[in-house]
Design a protein around this motif. Structure first.
Motif, mmCIF file in Angstrom:
data_model
loop_
_atom_site.group_PDB
_atom_site.id
_atom_site.type_symbol
_atom_site.label_atom_id
_atom_site.label_comp_id
_atom_site.label_asym_id
_atom_site.label_seq_id
_atom_site.Cartn_x
_atom_site.Cartn_y
_atom_site.Cartn_z
ATOM 1 N N ASN A 251 0.802 -1.219 0.000
ATOM 2 C CA ASN A 251 0.000 0.000 0.000
ATOM 3 C C ASN A 251 0.837 1.273 0.000
ATOM 4 O OD1 ASN A 251 -2.947 -0.749 0.164
ATOM 5 N ND2 ASN A 251 -2.170 -1.965 1.866
ATOM 6 N N THR A 252 2.067 1.195 0.470
ATOM 7 C CA THR A 252 2.901 2.393 0.554
ATOM 8 C C THR A 252 3.974 2.469 -0.526
ATOM 9 O OG1 THR A 252 4.302 1.280 2.196
ATOM 10 C CG2 THR A 252 2.526 2.685 3.027
ATOM 11 N N GLY A 253 4.271 1.370 -1.208
ATOM 12 C CA GLY A 253 5.045 1.410 -2.433
ATOM 13 C C GLY A 253 6.554 1.437 -2.384
ATOM 14 N N PRO A 254 7.228 0.849 -1.390
ATOM 15 C CA PRO A 254 8.700 0.861 -1.386
ATOM 16 C C PRO A 254 9.323 -0.330 -2.113
ATOM 17 C CG PRO A 254 7.928 -0.053 0.675
ATOM 18 C CD PRO A 254 6.694 0.285 -0.129
ATOM 19 N N ALA A 255 8.629 -0.914 -3.070
ATOM 20 C CA ALA A 255 9.046 -2.180 -3.684
ATOM 21 C C ALA A 255 10.349 -2.057 -4.473
ATOM 22 C CB ALA A 255 7.938 -2.696 -4.597
ATOM 23 N N LEU A 256 11.097 -3.142 -4.476
ATOM 24 C CA LEU A 256 12.308 -3.259 -5.277
ATOM 25 C C LEU A 256 11.943 -3.386 -6.749
ATOM 26 C CD1 LEU A 256 15.452 -3.703 -5.276
ATOM 27 C CD2 LEU A 256 14.959 -6.156 -5.052
ATOM 28 N N SER A 257 12.705 -2.731 -7.620
ATOM 29 C CA SER A 257 12.427 -2.830 -9.056
ATOM 30 C C SER A 257 12.819 -4.204 -9.589
ATOM 31 C CB SER A 257 13.205 -1.761 -9.822
ATOM 32 O OG SER A 257 14.574 -2.111 -9.915
ATOM 33 N N PRO A 258 12.125 -4.704 -10.607
ATOM 34 C CA PRO A 258 12.473 -6.016 -11.170
ATOM 35 C C PRO A 258 13.914 -6.093 -11.664
ATOM 36 C CG PRO A 258 10.298 -5.356 -11.922
ATOM 37 C CD PRO A 258 10.877 -4.178 -11.193
ATOM 38 N N PHE A 259 14.393 -5.010 -12.291
ATOM 39 C CA PHE A 259 15.770 -5.052 -12.802
ATOM 40 C C PHE A 259 16.773 -5.178 -11.661
ATOM 41 C CE2 PHE A 259 19.792 -3.013 -13.957
ATOM 42 C CZ PHE A 259 20.147 -3.787 -15.055
ATOM 43 N N ASN A 260 16.609 -4.370 -10.617
ATOM 44 C CA ASN A 260 17.527 -4.456 -9.481
ATOM 45 C C ASN A 260 17.433 -5.810 -8.790
ATOM 46 O OD1 ASN A 260 18.198 -1.863 -10.127
ATOM 47 N ND2 ASN A 260 17.752 -1.000 -8.113
ATOM 48 N N ALA A 261 16.211 -6.358 -8.721
ATOM 49 C CA ALA A 261 16.040 -7.685 -8.126
ATOM 50 C C ALA A 261 16.798 -8.730 -8.933
ATOM 51 C CB ALA A 261 14.559 -8.036 -8.051
ATOM 52 N N TRP A 262 16.732 -8.636 -10.252
ATOM 53 C CA TRP A 262 17.450 -9.570 -11.121
ATOM 54 C C TRP A 262 18.954 -9.448 -10.895
ATOM 55 C CZ3 TRP A 262 20.999 -8.882 -15.142
ATOM 56 C CH2 TRP A 262 21.236 -10.013 -15.939
ATOM 57 N N MET A 263 19.444 -8.194 -10.806
ATOM 58 C CA MET A 263 20.869 -7.980 -10.562
ATOM 59 C C MET A 263 21.301 -8.576 -9.228
ATOM 60 S SD MET A 263 22.484 -6.070 -12.969
ATOM 61 C CE MET A 263 23.646 -4.919 -12.269
ATOM 62 N N LEU A 264 20.506 -8.340 -8.195
ATOM 63 C CA LEU A 264 20.859 -8.816 -6.856
ATOM 64 C C LEU A 264 20.786 -10.335 -6.766
ATOM 65 C CD1 LEU A 264 19.035 -6.064 -4.790
ATOM 66 C CD2 LEU A 264 21.512 -6.367 -5.017
ATOM 67 N N SER A 265 19.815 -10.924 -7.446
ATOM 68 C CA SER A 265 19.713 -12.384 -7.447
ATOM 69 C C SER A 265 20.932 -13.001 -8.125
ATOM 70 C CB SER A 265 18.433 -12.820 -8.166
ATOM 71 O OG SER A 265 18.281 -14.219 -8.104
ATOM 72 N N LYS A 266 21.378 -12.386 -9.225
ATOM 73 C CA LYS A 266 22.589 -12.875 -9.887
ATOM 74 C C LYS A 266 23.813 -12.681 -8.984
ATOM 75 C CE LYS A 266 22.960 -14.337 -13.404
ATOM 76 N NZ LYS A 266 22.898 -15.778 -13.792
ATOM 77 N N SER A 267 23.852 -11.567 -8.257
ATOM 78 C CA SER A 267 24.988 -11.305 -7.364
ATOM 79 C C SER A 267 25.104 -12.359 -6.270
ATOM 80 C CB SER A 267 24.845 -9.918 -6.728
ATOM 81 O OG SER A 267 24.941 -8.900 -7.699
ATOM 82 N N LEU A 268 23.962 -12.864 -5.807
ATOM 83 C CA LEU A 268 23.984 -13.880 -4.759
ATOM 84 C C LEU A 268 24.699 -15.154 -5.205
ATOM 85 C CD1 LEU A 268 20.408 -13.549 -3.215
ATOM 86 C CD2 LEU A 268 22.576 -12.968 -2.120
ATOM 87 N N GLU A 269 24.747 -15.386 -6.516
ATOM 88 C CA GLU A 269 25.405 -16.592 -7.026
ATOM 89 C C GLU A 269 26.905 -16.576 -6.733
ATOM 90 O OE1 GLU A 269 24.399 -17.304 -11.107
ATOM 91 O OE2 GLU A 269 22.235 -17.125 -10.744
ATOM 92 N N THR A 270 27.471 -15.387 -6.573
ATOM 93 C CA THR A 270 28.910 -15.286 -6.295
ATOM 94 C C THR A 270 29.186 -14.771 -4.884
ATOM 95 O OG1 THR A 270 29.014 -13.026 -7.202
ATOM 96 C CG2 THR A 270 29.424 -14.862 -8.728
ATOM 97 N N LEU A 271 28.163 -14.657 -4.046
ATOM 98 C CA LEU A 271 28.348 -14.090 -2.711
ATOM 99 C C LEU A 271 29.402 -14.847 -1.909
ATOM 100 C CD1 LEU A 271 27.393 -12.025 -0.554
ATOM 101 C CD2 LEU A 271 25.766 -13.765 0.205
ATOM 102 N N ALA A 272 29.323 -16.156 -1.881
ATOM 103 C CA ALA A 272 30.227 -16.947 -1.046
ATOM 104 C C ALA A 272 31.683 -16.773 -1.459
ATOM 105 C CB ALA A 272 29.838 -18.423 -1.105
ATOM 106 N N VAL A 273 31.970 -16.873 -2.753
ATOM 107 C CA VAL A 273 33.368 -16.759 -3.190
ATOM 108 C C VAL A 273 33.874 -15.334 -3.009
ATOM 109 C CG1 VAL A 273 33.349 -18.716 -4.762
ATOM 110 C CG2 VAL A 273 32.628 -16.482 -5.611
ATOM 111 N N ARG A 274 33.001 -14.353 -3.213
ATOM 112 C CA ARG A 274 33.412 -12.963 -3.011
ATOM 113 C C ARG A 274 33.719 -12.688 -1.542
ATOM 114 N NH1 ARG A 274 29.671 -9.676 -3.426
ATOM 115 N NH2 ARG A 274 27.865 -10.872 -4.138
ATOM 116 N N VAL A 275 32.797 -13.089 -0.662
ATOM 117 C CA VAL A 275 32.974 -12.795 0.756
ATOM 118 C C VAL A 275 34.158 -13.564 1.338
ATOM 119 C CG1 VAL A 275 31.885 -12.959 3.035
ATOM 120 C CG2 VAL A 275 30.576 -12.102 1.084
ATOM 121 N N ASP A 276 34.379 -14.785 0.872
ATOM 122 C CA ASP A 276 35.580 -15.517 1.303
ATOM 123 C C ASP A 276 36.837 -14.689 1.041
ATOM 124 O OD1 ASP A 276 34.601 -17.853 2.435
ATOM 125 O OD2 ASP A 276 34.608 -18.968 0.550
#
Length: 389
Positions: A236-261
């Motif tokens: 109702n208040t509209g702070p939603a994440l954009s689909p493009f940014n969500a896609w980028m962040l989901s792809k980023s999670l694929e490398t989170l472990a190796v990056r953070v290591d």
């Protein structure tokens, strides 16, 4: 044999069902709305008799995939994705609190969250009491009959204190409070607060989750009933994440472990270098044995993270001189990037605070925060070395 997959596998293999094109990676659903098959389909969808996408302010396939990954990483039941980390913080509190409610929070929190607690929530008669991050034994003295939420960040920003999440979980359970943990610095790869009793976990996905300084995003995950309230408020208040940014962040999670290591490996070497430098009074890094909460960090974190704090001899002027001498590392208030970032809080992000107020949260005049990146660690240390002369 267990069907449960390891963290790295879930981050890569959790994805949307393939379309008729049999794409290998999830497509981007850049659409504001979705169509219905007929009147009954439309009625049932709005009545929530079926799970389906209606409008991207509510849900979108890309945001759903991103949230699903974070939920699996954190051990959460449900979640909602936001445009920024601060929209996640505000919406979470706004959805769960009413006039007259009270928050008990760690004093060392992100500046904008502090402003929310002290400047904006009081407009609705919502108050906050602060406990010192290094004194969790004092928390119960701040709890009142109106207290609803116990809140903390760990490790803290920018002094890198570590708060015992198990203690917070036990207090929240004893007093029937909602425990909310900002897990931004650790990421779900290094720490899962739900295991220690947290009901909700918040991330600024802008930081290590994206990891490359490209997009903004936030997410709150945890107890399904609480997330339901946050979802209803947010649709109702509209702070939603954009689909493009969500896609980028989901792809980023694929490398989170190796990056953070690698971030953690570099950060540990930087911390060890600084600990032996004559221009440095002290260094704080969770996995240094000299850290006051070293044993707590080892208990609840997989590795020490990518943030190192240290105190220069010479106070504010030494801090300014150090920043001016930096050649390779970036001067920025952001963190969690591939690039190493250096900040001197007393002369920049916290310059408006009186010295006494800064010292309460361990921000001394000479404190420097380094977000250690993914450059070769020898090059990072060489830049710091020449700036410390």
């Amino acid at each position: 044999m267990s069907n449960e997959k390891q963290f790295e596998t879930e981050a890569i293999r959790t994805q949307l069902e393939r379309t008729g094109f049999l794409e290998h990676t999830s497509p981007i659903y850049l659409t504001s709305s979705f169509v219905f098959e007929d009147a009954e389909d439309m009625r049932a969808s709005f009545a929530e008799e079926k799970e389906r996408n209606i409008y991207s302010r509510f849900t979108n396939p890309n945001t759903s995939e991103f949230v699903d990954k974070i939920c699996k990483m954190e051990g959460a039941e449900a979640g909602y994705a936001f445009a920024t980390g601060m929209s996640a913080v505000f919406s979470t509190f706004a959805a769960l609190l009413k006039s007259g409610d009270h928050i008990v929070s760690a004093r060392s929190i992100f500046g904008s969250t502090h402003s929310l607690f002290t400047k904006y929530l009081p407009k609705w008669q919502i108050t906050t009491s602060y406990f010192n991050s290094n004194e969790p034994e004092t928390i119960e003295s701040f709890i009142t009959p109106n207290t609803k939420i116990l809140y903390a960040e760990s490790p803290t920003n920018p002094a890198i204190d570590v708060i015992d999440l198990e203690i917070l979980g036990n207090i929240a359970k004893k007093h029937n409070l909602i425990l909310i943990i900002d897990n931004c610095f650790a990421t779900p790869y290094l720490q899962q607060p739900i295991k220690f009793g947290a009901h909700l976990v918040i991330h600024s996905a802008t930081k290590l989750i994206d990891g490359q300084g490209r997009v903004l995003g936030g997410v709150t995950v945890g107890n399904a009933n609480l997330i339901r309230e946050i979802y209803l408020f947010s649709r109702n208040t509209g702070p939603a994440l954009s689909p493009f940014n969500a896609w980028m962040l989901s792809k980023s999670l694929e490398t989170l472990a190796v990056r953070v290591d690698k971030h953690c490996e570099n950060a540990m070497k930087v911390a060890e270098f600084l600990e032996n430098h004559p221009q440095v009074n002290w260094v704080k890094y969770p996995f240094l044995k000299s850290h006051p909460q070293y044993e707590v960090a080892k208990k609840q974190m997989k590795l020490g993270g990518n943030i190192v704090a240290f105190e220069l001899k010479g106070g504010i002027e030494a801090g300014r001189k150090f920043l001016n001498a930096i050649k390779m590392c970036s001067l920025s208030a952001n963190l969690g990037d591939t690039r190493t970032i250096v900040t001197h809080p007393a002369s920049t992000t916290h310059h408006s605070l009186a010295e006494a107020d800064r010292l309460i949260v361990n921000i001394t005049d000479g404190l420097v925060r380094i977000s250690v990146g993914l450059e070769h660690v020898d090059d990072i240390i060489q830049d710091l070395q020449q700036a410390l002369i």
